[in-house]
Design an enzyme around this catalytic site. Structure first.
Site, short mmCIF file in Angstrom:
data_model
loop_
_atom_site.label_atom_id
_atom_site.label_comp_id
_atom_site.label_asym_id
_atom_site.label_seq_id
_atom_site.Cartn_x
_atom_site.Cartn_y
_atom_site.Cartn_z
N ARG A 188 0.81 -1.22 0.00
CA ARG A 188 0.00 0.00 0.00
C ARG A 188 0.84 1.26 0.00
O ARG A 188 2.05 1.23 0.23
CB ARG A 188 -0.92 -0.04 1.22
N TYR A 225 -5.10 -10.42 1.51
CA TYR A 225 -6.33 -11.18 1.30
C TYR A 225 -6.02 -12.61 1.67
O TYR A 225 -5.04 -13.18 1.20
CB TYR A 225 -6.77 -11.12 -0.17
N PRO A 250 -13.07 -9.09 -4.71
CA PRO A 250 -12.20 -7.92 -4.80
C PRO A 250 -10.79 -8.21 -5.28
O PRO A 250 -10.06 -7.28 -5.59
CB PRO A 250 -12.15 -7.41 -3.36
#
Ligand SMILES: Cc1cc2nc3c(=O)[nH]c(=O)nc-3n(C[C@H](O)[C@H](O)[C@H](O)COP(=O)(O)OP(=O)(O)OC[C@H]3O[C@@H](n4cnc5c(N)ncnc54)[C@H](O)[C@@H]3O)c2cc1C
Length: 699
Positions: free
Chosen positions: A320, A329, A412
């Site tokens: 990030r 995830y 996602p």
């Protein structure tokens, strides 16, 4: 007759299949002419940096001090109402302040003649969590809204994709199998980046707040009723909104809107009011997602990484923004029939423990979890994205639309939810604006559902296969009888699909706004129906290098790019002069026909030209008047309509985009940056006919 009614104002809110926990501390001239034709190989692979951001134009109507990004406020915007109240009648009501609603609102905010409101049930803006992947195509769209550079500055840039699999010698360990380039060379001038959805919201809110309308969301309002008068297709929709703010809680407001757009997420109240449902696979695989600050010896922690472990499931690492945080995830248990993810009672500790097992033999010491969520995978799609009768011959055009998660949901991991949803908003925004401003025929609105549903359908097919591969155990090479997915197969599939996930594969079918590819050979790098692929150019008047695509802003205007033939464009006998003479003809020109009296000549259709000559070899003032138009209150000349090839070797736009140098070409581009038509320079009547099919002349 009334249809589509939500009887209960106290309808439940929330997101289907998600259980999210918000930790309390983190809530939320002329010289001899030389045509220098480059013989170099077209360079692909330079997407390092776009040739500067699109340049801004201002002071057109006289000098104005201050920040040029802040437009002059429209005096009508408050309409004499007290602060906090809503007008009784508006043009567009947008329900939901997610990325879909905000993209649409930011587009409509540019038009003071359109009365738009956006309502949101939450008390304020999003602060944390949800989606984070921003595809190249989305970054291209952000250039039109003017904030791609802000995103670039903050975001993590995805350059490579790493793959890890079980170690064949020690199946309990994981080993790297490969690293590949994430975005293929030449695919876009902009990168794939990762940034919290909340920051994307902030940037859109800034665009809205700086627009002439100074549009702001009306928070603390929940849509609780929608009445569509079926007997009168021209009548507005009646909307009921429940206030949730302290001091007004429970009060119900009623307003009439010409158009309502449900951008209200997976549990869309607007969708339910239309009587529509999401259809698709039931979810039976639970996944967890958490943003973490952690210490680890895993070497690829700053790379986008897919990990398949032998027995502990799969994980995906998304580094990030900021350099430290990353998202994980994590595959959880399969759900039984009718079992919901909530019943698993998953805690952040469960997720951390599962991640540590998958990472083995690497260490993962989680220090902080700013956000986490668990969800079920389900690929679901709505049959229709608007309320118009299916039969186009009915002549009835839609009044209510759904967009984003309200009409398509998917897992996602491919990072598509937010991207595809924002493109829904961008697709619809200019269409609504054009119809409301009387510039386009209402039939234009029917193209939204046709175009975007086809794209959502493709996404869901892709996602279904990807999710299945991710959830299947990796094949054991020592056991030929073992079931599962060969890690090489997953990697191959993902590598193959990277264009798709970059968002650049979208292609709209022929329609009133996408012509037939009869003359496609004149501009092979601009396929009709695909996004206008930017390329570097040099602006003629000031020698500024820039990206051609970045000269276009999200202002609802069509762009007509004239790629000149190999003649001297200054000669009156040239094809460019011939075309411009037609486009300046008050009786035949589509530009003149569809521009309202008194408005700038480029306010509806923006004509630009790209010449083959070096920019030192052309005189801007020798060009047709239409390419140097007088505009605004002072009749100032706009010097920014003409371009020449970029100076750097191998970067000639004519080569990069396959333009026929001898004949030249017209490339018509829609307000949402998609190529609408490719035509020869002398196809004047065909160009006029194309616009006649969709546009409406001012009364
Ligand atoms: C909890 C959660 C976690 C997610 N995690 C990820 C992730 O990890 N990775 C990823 O790629 N994608 C993720 N997504 C999906 C991604 O955020 C969506 O695809 C994207 O936000 C879709 O945008 P949207 O605007 O269509 O809907 P949303 O972002 O859902 O926005 C809808 C908005 O409408 C509001 N609303 C709903 N009903 C009403 C009403 N009746 N009246 C007024 N307002 C209303 C909601 O409060 C919300 O703000 C997640 C979504 C959620 C909800």
């Amino acid at each position: 007759m009334i249809r589509g009614r939500i009887a209960n104002c106290a309808a439940a809110s929330g997101s289907l299949g998600h259980r999210t926990v918000w930790p309390a501390r983190n809530r939320w001239q002329s010289r001899p002419l030389r045509v220098r034709i480059s013989a170099e190989t077209p360079a692909h692979g330079d997407r390092a940096v776009a040739e500067g951001a699109g340049s801004m134009q201002f002071h057109l109507n006289g000098f104005r001090p201050g920040d040029p990004a802040v437009a002059e406020a429209d005096p009508r915007r408050r309409e004499g109402r007290p602060a906090g109240s809503l007008p009784a009648e508006i043009d567009v009501l947008i329900v939901g302040c997610g990325p879909t609603g905000l993209t649409l609102a930011a587009q409509l905010a540019a038009f003071p003649d359109i009365s738009t409101r956006i309502v949101e049930q939450k008390p304020g803006r999003l602060l944390i969590g949800q989606a984070d992947g921003i595809a190249c195509r989305t970054m291209e769209m952000f250039t039109a809204f003017g904030f791609a550079d802000r995103v670039l500055k903050e975001a993590y840039r995805v350059e490579e994709f790493a793959f890890w699999k079980p170690d064949d010698a020690h199946r309990g360990n994981i080993v790297r199998s490969s690293r590949i380039q994430d975005v293929e060379d030449g695919l876009s001038e902009l990168p794939h980046v990762i940034l919290n959805q909340a920051r994307v919201h902030d940037f859109f809110l800034d665009v809205m707040g700086n627009a002439p309308t100074r549009l702001e969301p009306e928070y603390h309002r929940r849509l609780c009723g929608l009445l569509i008068p079926e007997a009168d297709p021209a009548a507005p929709v009646t909307v009921r909104l429940e206030r949730l703010d302290p001091g007004h809680a429970g009060e119900v407001e009623t307003l009439k809107a010409r158009y309502v757009v449900g951008c209200d997420g997976a549990r869309s109240a607007v969708r339910r009011a239309l009587g529509f449902a999401l259809h698709g696979d039931s979810a039976n695989q639970a996944w967890g997602v958490m943003d973490v600050l952690a210490i680890t010896d895993f070497p690829d922690i700053r790379l986008k990484t897919a990990i398949q472990s032998a027995r502990e499931g799969s994980a995906l690492i998304i580094p990030r923004e900021g350099g430290y945080m990353f998202r994980l995830y994590i595959e959880l248990d399969r759900l039984a029939e009718n079992e919901r993810v909530g019943s698993l009672n998953v805690t952040p500790e469960h997720l951390v423990a599962a991640a540590q097992r998958i990472f083995h033999p690497y260490r993962l010491e989680v220090k902080e979890i700013p956000w986490w969520s668990v969800y079920e995978i389900g690929q679901r799609l709505c049959d229709r994205f608007d309320d118009a009768p299916l039969d186009p011959m009915s002549g009835v055009t839609p009044r209510v639309f759904i967009a984003g998660d309200a009409c398509h949901t998917h897992s996602p991991k491919a990072g598509q939810g937010m991207n595809v949803s924002m493109q829904d908003g961008f697709n619809l925004g200019w269409k609504l604006a054009s119809v409301l401003l009387g510039r386009a025929k209402p039939a234009l609105l029917r193209t939204y559902s046709d175009e975007r549903r086809a794209i959502a359908h493709e996404l869901i097919d892709f996602d279904r296969r990807l999710a299945a591969m991710f959830s299947a155990p990796p094949k054991d090479p020592s056991d030929p009888a073992s079931t599962g997915v060969d890690p090489a197969e997953l990697q191959h599939y993902l590598a193959q699909q990277l264009r798709f996930t970059a968002g650049t594969e979208t292609r709209y079918q022929p329609s009133i706004i996408c012509g037939e590819p009869t003359w496609q050979s004149l501009a092979t790098g601009y396929p009709i129906g695909r996004r206008f692929h930017s390329a570097p150019v040099t602006r003629l008047a000031d020698a500024r290098p820039l990206e051609l695509g970045h000269a276009a802003t999200a202002d609802g205007r069509w762009r007509v790019y004239v790629f000149a033939s190999d003649e001297d464009p200054q000669a009156h006998s040239s094809r460019v002069h011939g075309l411009c003479a037609f486009l300046d003809d008050p009786h035949r020109s589509p530009i003149r026909r569809f521009t309202p009296p008194g408005a700038d000549i480029d306010s509806v259709i923006d004509l630009r030209a790209i010449f083959q000559q070096h920019h030192h070899d052309l005189d801007p003032t020798a060009m047709p008047a239409l390419l140097l138009p007088a505009k605004g209150r002072l009749g100032l000349r706009d010097y920014e309509k003409m371009f020449c090839p970029a100076r750097r070797p191998g970067r000639n736009i004519f080569d990069l985009r396959g333009i026929d140098r001898r004949q030249g070409s017209i490339v018509v581009v829609r307000p949402d940056q998609y190529v609408a038509h490719v035509l020869p320079l002398d196809a004047c009547e065909a160009l006029a006919a194309f616009f006649e099919g969709v546009m409406r002349a001012p009364c």
